[in-house]
Design a protein around this motif. Structure first.
Motif, PDB file in Angstrom:
ATOM      1  N   UNK B  35       0.824  -1.219   0.000  1.00 15.63           N
ATOM      2  CA  UNK B  35       0.000   0.000   0.000  1.00 15.63           C
ATOM      3  C   UNK B  35       0.856   1.265   0.000  1.00 15.63           C
ATOM      4  N   UNK B  36       2.126   1.142   0.399  1.00 13.91           N
ATOM      5  CA  UNK B  36       3.026   2.306   0.458  1.00 13.91           C
ATOM      6  C   UNK B  36       3.596   2.674  -0.911  1.00 13.91           C
ATOM      7  N   UNK B  37       3.386   1.831  -1.911  1.00 12.92           N
ATOM      8  CA  UNK B  37       3.917   2.118  -3.249  1.00 12.92           C
ATOM      9  C   UNK B  37       3.267   3.380  -3.815  1.00 12.92           C
ATOM     10  N   UNK B  38       3.990   4.082  -4.676  1.00 13.12           N
ATOM     11  CA  UNK B  38       3.379   5.245  -5.317  1.00 13.12           C
ATOM     12  C   UNK B  38       2.306   4.791  -6.308  1.00 13.12           C
ATOM     13  N   UNK B  42      -1.740   9.589  -7.504  1.00 16.24           N
ATOM     14  CA  UNK B  42      -2.102   9.146  -6.145  1.00 16.24           C
ATOM     15  C   UNK B  42      -3.492   8.512  -6.084  1.00 16.24           C
ATOM     16  N   UNK B  43      -3.878   7.788  -7.143  1.00 18.61           N
ATOM     17  CA  UNK B  43      -5.229   7.204  -7.201  1.00 18.61           C
ATOM     18  C   UNK B  43      -5.356   5.926  -6.373  1.00 18.61           C
ATOM     19  N   UNK B  44      -4.217   5.344  -5.959  1.00 12.74           N
ATOM     20  CA  UNK B  44      -4.242   4.184  -5.046  1.00 12.74           C
ATOM     21  C   UNK B  44      -5.230   3.114  -5.504  1.00 12.74           C
ATOM     22  N   UNK B  45      -5.009   2.667  -6.726  1.00 15.92           N
ATOM     23  CA  UNK B  45      -5.944   1.735  -7.370  1.00 15.92           C
ATOM     24  C   UNK B  45      -5.788   0.284  -6.913  1.00 15.92           C
ATOM     25  N   UNK B  46      -4.758   0.022  -6.107  1.00 14.28           N
ATOM     26  CA  UNK B  46      -4.459  -1.365  -5.723  1.00 14.28           C
ATOM     27  C   UNK B  46      -4.970  -1.679  -4.328  1.00 14.28           C
ATOM     28  N   UNK B  86      -6.214  10.899 -15.157  1.00 15.95           N
ATOM     29  CA  UNK B  86      -6.697  12.143 -15.750  1.00 15.95           C
ATOM     30  C   UNK B  86      -7.083  11.827 -17.188  1.00 15.95           C
ATOM     31  N   UNK B  89      -6.314   8.602 -19.234  1.00 20.90           N
ATOM     32  CA  UNK B  89      -5.074   7.965 -18.783  1.00 20.90           C
ATOM     33  C   UNK B  89      -5.317   7.165 -17.508  1.00 20.90           C
ATOM     34  N   UNK B  91      -3.260   4.449 -14.867  1.00 25.68           N
ATOM     35  CA  UNK B  91      -1.961   3.888 -14.513  1.00 25.68           C
ATOM     36  C   UNK B  91      -2.089   2.699 -13.563  1.00 25.68           C
ATOM     37  N   UNK B  94       0.756   0.079 -13.694  1.00 25.23           N
ATOM     38  CA  UNK B  94       1.957   0.592 -13.028  1.00 25.23           C
ATOM     39  C   UNK B  94       1.768   0.551 -11.508  1.00 25.23           C
ATOM     40  N   UNK B  96      -0.225  -1.346  -9.531  1.00 21.21           N
ATOM     41  CA  UNK B  96      -0.163  -2.646  -8.847  1.00 21.21           C
ATOM     42  C   UNK B  96       1.197  -3.295  -9.002  1.00 21.21           C
ATOM     43  N   UNK B  98       4.161  -1.744  -8.975  1.00 26.68           N
ATOM     44  CA  UNK B  98       5.028  -1.164  -7.935  1.00 26.68           C
ATOM     45  C   UNK B  98       4.664  -1.742  -6.566  1.00 26.68           C
TER      46      UNK B  98
END
Lengths: 181, 181
Positions: B35-38, B42-46, B86, B89, B91, B94, B96, B98
């Motif tokens: 969870x600390x991954x970028x 900053x949508x924190x999709x994972x 946005x 786009x 990400x 990318x 999950x 990271x």
């Protein structure tokens, strides 16, 4: 420095950098961390170009509008190749993302700061393509990310995050269980 | 343990695991690293589901053909949501990736082994979809990866890698410079 402190303490730095160059030894250590990341079917689709030549770095920065990391003493460009892992499956995005995360941690462990600049350079104005043309990157490679590397000259702020408990579950999805087990 | 030793020493483990369960505290530490991954914008999709319930773990393993990590005492399922960062786009791949890399490093740092199982469960036979249906994951989430977690019961082998010098360059692409600067 404990690995969990580095993982949990890392953040995206968008401030000024000190005018102190990054030793080649450190750039190599960072890129070695990137190359150590796993890749789908071990295809190793990711490669790296470190830019620490002042003239070339200034030329590359001049191609980026709006500008990023203008004071950074070094950039690491992340390159990918769309190689099929099997049949029509390609994991190059996963590959370079894992490599970038390793490098962000290595950057932090060595006392530097960085930021994952991808969307900014791969957008419709294709800044990445202009950089690739400028340094003669062949067509089968694509620049997908710039990581500036340098010592922070401003306070490093932490981004805000959704509470951890809302992102994890145990043994099922039932939202009633959320963070309660 | 030095972070560079962990990054450079990590490898994909596909052997047997010891029949020793993984404490919740460690599973939480691993998921916290994920969870600390970028994440893009900053949508924190994972998000993450740890499975350590023996019955449920056996049911999930029974859905995976050919089988993987049959002796692992715990799985971490990695979930993603396709959220636009946005415009058009997104990400989430990318993001999950990271997060997975952070978790693989955390696994290693805690003395466990793992392997990034993605292609195997997201292929045309959609094993991930069967697991999602079994545990009631809503449609807007997609399981993309299984990370088994456990103590290795066999020797951990290192995968072979392209020489590092062939994956890095300094200040340009000219292949004559390759690894010589």
């Amino acid at each position: 420095m404990d690995i969990f402190d580095i993982i949990n303490g890392r953040s995206s730095y968008r401030g000024r950098y000190k005018p102190i160059s990054v030793p080649r030894e450190d750039l190599l250590k960072i890129m070695r961390a990137g190359a150590a990341a796993p890749s789908g079917c071990n295809k190793q689709t990711t490669s790296f170009i470190a830019v620490d030549d002042k003239k070339l770095l200034a030329e590359i920065k001049a191609l980026i509008e709006p500008p990023i990391a203008v004071t950074a003493p070094a950039f690491i460009l992340v390159l990918t190749r769309k190689v099929f892992a099997y049949r029509d499956k390609c994991f190059n995005v996963q590959d370079y993302s894992a490599a970038i995360e390793n490098m962000l941690l290595a950057v932090k462990a060595l006392g530097y700061e960085s930021c994952w600049y991808e969307g900014h350079i791969t957008d419709d104005d294709d800044i990445a393509g202009k950089i690739a043309a400028h340094i003669g990157v062949p067509d089968e490679y694509k620049i997908v990310c710039i990581l500036p590397v340098g010592i922070a000259d401003e306070n490093v702020k932490r981004g805000s995050k959704i509470p951890f408990e809302q992102r994890i579950r145990f043994n099922g999805f039932d939202s009633a269980r959320l963070g309660k087990e």
